[in-house]
Design a protein around this motif. Structure first.
Motif: not given
Length: 270
Positions: A130, A150, A153
């Protein structure tokens, strides 16, 4: 390369999350999000031609990336890192440290995979998933796995937001959202074709810019293809948070039309 038993890993994840209240919609949302991210990592790794062992490891990293969210919600009743602590760091603590005090369940990375050979890579994929930018010193292989988590996500966050109301996500009603405007830093990020940093979001409308900017920083071609195929980016452009009414301010309305047009053109060539 360490073999990964997906059935065992999925069972360990379920055992851990079963201790949290799945009737809480925010817990249920994160469980569903986790499965989607794991599958996105799997799909992208396959399309990118990774080895079967690396595909399994990408899936596992996706499964574990948000382990800190459940304790974050229990401890602080929020998913906002600024109001609690980094959920990524908390995930590392849950899997690689001691069981947090008062936690309803205990787990460790050994519940998911026996061999510690990939521990540092898995730890990095969780710790940095994140962050606005990855650390420069990562080795090439670790960076590849961090990038795929990433990407997965970002892809699933777009789905989650597209399926949610503006009140659920931003704690404002539709009228307040539509009365908001775009801040200069958020628009600058869009024009630079990059993600929006947290401190560049000032108004509710900036959050929407930040979401669509996720597309610009998907690393793998297969990630961009998957995001286009799933179509959530188009839902965010056509009816953000399910809202079909236009922004209140004519200048904001015109700016949003420009952003939509430019994003569609970018997607056509991505």
């Amino acid at each position: 390369m360490t073999a990964i038993d997906r059935t065992r890993a999925a069972a360990a994840f379920k055992t851990y999350t079963d201790a949290y209240d799945a009737a809480n919609p925010r817990i249920a949302l994160k469980i569903e999000h986790t499965y989607h991210v794991a599958e996105a990592c799997d799909a992208v790794a396959r399309e990118q031609g990774w080895s079967p062992q690396d595909i399994d490891l990408a899936w596992l990293c996706g499964l574990l990336h948000d382990m800190g969210r459940f304790e974050q919600l229990r401890r602080w009743d929020t998913f906002k890192d600024a109001e609690s602590m980094s959920h990524a760091a908390l995930g590392v603590e849950v899997l690689f440290g001691e069981t947090p005090a008062g936690a309803p369940a205990a787990t460790s990375i050994r519940d998911f995979i026996d061999n510690p050979a990939e521990d540092e890579l898995i730890r990095a994929s969780i710790a940095y998933h994140s962050d606005f930018r990855l650390p420069a010193q990562l080795d090439e292989r670790t960076r590849r796995f961090c990038d795929i988590v990433r990407d997965g996500d970002k892809i699933d966050i777009m789905r989650t937001i597209a399926d949610s109301t503006v009140d659920t996500i931003l704690k404002v009603d539709e009228d307040t959202f539509l009365a908001s405007r775009f801040s200069t830093p958020a628009l600058a990020a869009f024009d630079e074709r990059r993600c929006v940093a947290r401190d560049e979001r000032d108004e509710a409308a900036d959050y929407l810019v930040g979401l669509i900017c996720f597309m610009f920083e998907l690393v793998y071609p297969a990630s961009r293809a998957l995001a286009r195929e799933q179509g959530d980016i188009y839902r965010l452009l056509d009816a953000p948070f399910g809202i079909v009414r236009p922004f209140t301010d004519p200048a904001t309305r015109a700016t949003w039309e420009r952003l939509k047009k430019e994003m569609r053109a970018w997607l056509a060539g991505a």
